[in-house]
Design a protein around this motif. Structure first.
Motif, short mmCIF file in Angstrom:
data_model
loop_
_atom_site.label_atom_id
_atom_site.label_comp_id
_atom_site.label_asym_id
_atom_site.label_seq_id
_atom_site.Cartn_x
_atom_site.Cartn_y
_atom_site.Cartn_z
N UNK A 318 -3.63 -15.12 -7.07
CA UNK A 318 -3.05 -14.06 -7.88
C UNK A 318 -4.10 -13.05 -8.35
N UNK A 319 -5.40 -13.40 -8.26
CA UNK A 319 -6.48 -12.49 -8.66
C UNK A 319 -7.27 -11.97 -7.45
N UNK A 320 -6.87 -12.37 -6.27
CA UNK A 320 -7.66 -12.10 -5.08
C UNK A 320 -7.56 -10.64 -4.65
N UNK A 321 -8.66 -10.13 -4.07
CA UNK A 321 -8.64 -8.78 -3.52
C UNK A 321 -7.64 -8.69 -2.36
N UNK A 322 -6.93 -7.57 -2.33
CA UNK A 322 -5.98 -7.33 -1.23
C UNK A 322 -6.58 -6.45 -0.15
N UNK A 323 -7.70 -5.77 -0.48
CA UNK A 323 -8.31 -4.82 0.45
C UNK A 323 -9.77 -5.21 0.69
N UNK A 363 -5.48 8.30 0.69
CA UNK A 363 -4.35 8.51 1.59
C UNK A 363 -4.81 9.17 2.89
N UNK A 364 -5.69 10.14 2.78
CA UNK A 364 -6.21 10.80 3.97
C UNK A 364 -7.03 9.82 4.82
N UNK A 365 -7.83 9.01 4.15
CA UNK A 365 -8.64 8.01 4.87
C UNK A 365 -7.75 6.99 5.56
N UNK A 366 -6.62 6.66 4.92
CA UNK A 366 -5.69 5.68 5.51
C UNK A 366 -5.08 6.21 6.80
N UNK A 367 -4.89 7.51 6.87
CA UNK A 367 -4.32 8.11 8.07
C UNK A 367 -5.34 8.22 9.20
N UNK A 368 -6.63 8.35 8.82
CA UNK A 368 -7.64 8.70 9.83
C UNK A 368 -8.66 7.60 10.13
N UNK A 369 -9.08 6.83 9.10
CA UNK A 369 -10.28 5.99 9.29
C UNK A 369 -10.12 4.52 8.91
N UNK A 370 -9.49 4.23 7.80
CA UNK A 370 -9.53 2.86 7.29
C UNK A 370 -8.26 2.09 7.67
N UNK A 374 -0.98 4.51 4.45
CA UNK A 374 -1.01 5.53 3.39
C UNK A 374 -0.25 5.13 2.14
N UNK A 375 0.83 4.37 2.27
CA UNK A 375 1.59 3.98 1.08
C UNK A 375 0.87 2.92 0.25
N UNK A 376 -0.23 2.36 0.79
CA UNK A 376 -1.02 1.38 0.06
C UNK A 376 -2.27 2.00 -0.59
N UNK A 377 -2.46 3.29 -0.38
CA UNK A 377 -3.69 3.96 -0.84
C UNK A 377 -3.86 3.87 -2.35
N UNK A 379 -2.71 1.61 -4.38
CA UNK A 379 -3.04 0.23 -4.76
C UNK A 379 -4.52 -0.06 -4.49
N UNK A 380 -5.05 0.51 -3.41
CA UNK A 380 -6.48 0.32 -3.11
C UNK A 380 -7.33 0.92 -4.24
N UNK A 381 -6.98 2.09 -4.70
CA UNK A 381 -7.74 2.74 -5.78
C UNK A 381 -7.62 1.93 -7.06
N UNK A 382 -6.43 1.42 -7.35
CA UNK A 382 -6.24 0.60 -8.55
C UNK A 382 -7.09 -0.67 -8.47
N UNK A 383 -7.22 -1.23 -7.27
CA UNK A 383 -8.05 -2.43 -7.11
C UNK A 383 -9.52 -2.13 -7.38
N UNK A 384 -9.97 -0.95 -6.99
CA UNK A 384 -11.35 -0.54 -7.29
C UNK A 384 -11.56 -0.51 -8.81
#
Length: 702
Positions: A318-323, A363-370, A374-377, A379-384
């Protein structure tokens, strides 16, 4: 109702309750800090988490031989109520002001018990457009934030009574186009409300940015004294580490082994004298399975960021990183550099940013590089934010900052290094902007570890700029080059020597104050190859004869200990009395056992010159080392120099009767005898001696 509240604000018994509530909220706000490196909240206690570093008076018109003041003495000095506190990134400027706010509110500073701390972020103040006066900002923003509404009359009353401790944090964080307006607001507040110097006003700023103010003398004109936070001294560093003993024990790690590792190389030890870097290193040492400390500036930040991004990878589900760490780090770098470029074009500071902009980058990185949809972008920032702690909200959920400004600057530098020639070109375009200077220093530290010549190319570009600029601009560029050169991981002796020669020539040609240039020359000797350090040493020796040796001596603690002591010994061994006085002043800023040898040499010279003030000061510096280091007496007695030969052996024995029979009195006995012979006050009046020292009794007046 508002008029009624404003009126009762000046009634003493109601003011008492209003102020008590204010103090309580200030303590709650600043008394707890989030230690993202150790992943826990900590009380900002003055005796535990926070270790106040040494403050050194930056510029003195006249140098006097007085006991060095402790930080607390300086901050509470009744004769100096306006201070500018300067320091390097990560040195604890904001933490100092937060500790003051919390400590004064908690009655931990009895000297300031009557004062009310008012902490103001100059970045926030300068960025708004509705309020141009500090007095109005306190009434409309600071007081209401801490629960005091409609208390204009109370503020006037507190100012008139000299009860306001105004803490103006982050002068280096204001936008360049707002600099004049902000400085005028400070000046107007002083001239309107505090022209009698009844209250206290402290301002903090990065030293590198302060040197580049368009009006560098404004604070001197307003009656401020300029101090800089020195690097952690051995004793301060050991105290900060000792305060983490419970953390070391919890992780089954050994403090002694950690101390040995950070002392393994002069460059490693020098880096650990920065409080932020030391805290980062402790966290890495505790949390990583292998016991290893970073050995260069880039490694501290690189390893710390990566550790924070992946530390929750293997925790409970429940505390684990998702990204993954790679994707999050990519977003941080892309955002840091793009936002710095955007703010540069708009001529504003980059520290605070709308979180939606980072989400857009993700979101831009999700479309091009990572490897993220994009709909998870978001959540990735919130995890940071929530799991790594590398970004934090400002109290406004729509605006964030990096956990420390230098993390933003490092992430930008990291991406510049990845971009190769394109990144180098971008940095050259912006490098004369003070907001980019720390990023340039990080960039040099990163690329000098790689197999290209970008570090040398950038420094050569700066050298060309310095050689073609007028003196006022040249001085600023030379300072930046010196800081960049101190981060080089390649010898590049020819390039460094060229810079040293240019600095030396510029100092010789300078009219008036050249202290900042001398500091740049001193910095060139840090973490440098032996041949370069020797060149710096020779040039500094030459400057001792043509510049103010006392001003130079006070800056030598910026050097590694070995080089600084060599220069101070050079002064002490000369035949010029002003050099002897300068060496004594410089030694006061050193915190090491080895300085006893130079002090012992000086003591003989001062006695022969009948300079009793300097002789007393030298003796008391030796006593101060003896008090703090149990090896000091043995070190003193093992010195080959037998000074104070004018003291008759029997006279020494009469004062200090513990010398072995049939032997000459040792150096320590001679020191005590000389102190007793010249005693007008007890040593404890000058040096706070531990009552357990048995030799203290020899200085109790009969």
């Amino acid at each position: 109702m508002n008029k009624f509240q404003a009126k009762i604000g000046t009634i003493s018994w109601l003011s008492y309750f209003a102020i008590r509530a204010y103090r309580s909220h200030v303590k709650q706000t600043y008394g707890k800090v989030r230690n993202i490196y150790l992943d826990k909240d900590e009380i900002l206690d003055l005796e535990q988490v926070f270790v106040p570093m040494t403050l050194i008076l930056r510029k003195e018109e006249t140098f006097t031989l007085t006991k060095r003041k402790e930080t607390r003495e300086i901050l509470t000095d009744p004769d100096h109520r306006r201070l500018v506190i300067l320091a390097n990134p990560g040195s604890g400027k904001t933490t100092l002001f937060q500790a003051l706010s919390s400590g004064v509110s908690s009655r931990q500073w009895h000297e300031l018990d009557h004062m009310l701390p008012v902490f103001i972020s100059l970045r926030k103040f300068s960025a708004q457009t509705d309020c141009s006066e500090l007095f109005d900002w306190i009434c409309q923003e600071t007081f209401p934030f801490h629960g005091l509404n409609h208390h204009t009359e109370l503020l006037k009353s507190l100012i008139a009574q000299g009860r306001i401790l105004l803490l103006l944090d982050g002068l280096d964080e204001i936008n360049e186009n707002n600099e004049h307006q902000t400085l005028m607001a400070i000046e107007n507040f002083i001239n309107t409300w505090d022209h009698q110097k009844e209250g206290r006003i402290f301002v903090s700023c990065r030293e590198q940015n302060f040197n580049m103010l368009k009006d560098p003398t404004i604070f001197i004109r307003l009656g401020f004294q300029e101090y800089r936070l020195s690097d952690l001294r051995d004793r301060e560093m050991e105290t900060l580490i000792a305060n983490r003993r419970d953390d070391f024990e919890k992780h089954h790690k050994h403090i002694d082994r950690f101390m040995k590792d950070i002392r393994s190389h002069p460059n490693t030890l020098s880096l650990h004298r920065n409080p932020l870097l030391l805290t980062i290193s402790i966290a890495l040492y505790l949390y990583r399975p292998h016991e290893e400390v970073p050995h260069n500036l880039a490694a501290f930040y690189e390893e710390s960021i990566r550790h924070l991004l992946r530390r929750r990878d293997y925790t409970a589900k429940d505390c684990q990183n998702a990204f993954n760490e790679r994707d999050k780090y990519f977003v941080l770098q892309q955002f840091a550099l793009s936002y710095m470029n955007k703010c540069t074009k708009e001529n504003k500071d980059f520290e605070t940013f709308p979180i939606k902009l980072m989400i857009q980058v993700a979101q831009k990185a999700a479309k091009e590089r990572i490897n993220v949809s994009p709909d998870q972008a978001e959540k990735l920032v919130i995890e940071i934010q929530t799991k790594a702690g590398l970004i934090t909200d400002t109290g406004d959920t729509s605006h964030f900052t990096f956990a420390h400004r230098s993390f933003h600057e490092y992430c930008a530098a990291r991406l510049l290094s990845v971009h190769g020639e394109k990144g180098l070109k971008m940095l050259k375009k912006n490098i004369l902007n003070p907001k980019w200077h720390q990023t340039a220093i990080f960039y040099i530290s990163i690329v000098s570890l790689e197999g290209n010549n970008h570090a040398e190319d950038l420094i050569l570009y700066l050298l060309h700029q310095a050689e073609t600029k007028p003196f006022s601009e040249k001085k600023e560029i030379l300072w930046l080059i010196a800081r960049c050169a101190s981060e080089l991981n390649h010898p590049l002796e020819q390039l460094r020597t060229r810079l040293i020669d240019l600095l030396f020539q510029t100092i010789q040609q300078a009219e008036g104050d050249s202290q900042e240039l001398m500091v740049s020359l001193v910095i060139m000797g840090r973490n440098a190859p032996e041949a370069v350090r020797k060149t710096v040493e020779i040039r500094l020796q030459q400057l001792i004869d043509i510049q103010n040796p006392q001003s130079l001596a006070k800056e030598l603690n910026r050097l590694d200990q070995e080089t600084a002591l060599a220069l101070l010994k050079f002064m002490a061994d000369s035949n010029t009395q002003s050099h002897h006085d300068a060496a004594l002043i410089g030694l006061q800023e050193m915190d090491c056992l080895e300085k006893i040898e130079i002090l012992w040499t000086l003591l003989e010279k001062f006695e022969n010159q009948h300079n009793q003030q300097a002789s007393t000061h030298a003796r008391h510096q030796i006593f101060s080392v003896i008090e703090q280091d149990h090896e000091a007496v043995s070190y003193l007695n093992n010195l080959n120099t037998r000074c104070l030969s004018f003291l008759e052996d029997q006279d020494v024995v009469n004062i200090y009767p513990f010398c072995p029979p049939d032997t000459k009195p040792d150096n320590f006995a001679r020191l005590i005898a000389l102190e007793k012979k010249n005693q007008t006050t007890t040593v404890s009046d000058v040096v706070q001696l531990d009552k357990d020292h048995p030799w203290k009794s020899f200085f109790i007046p009969c």
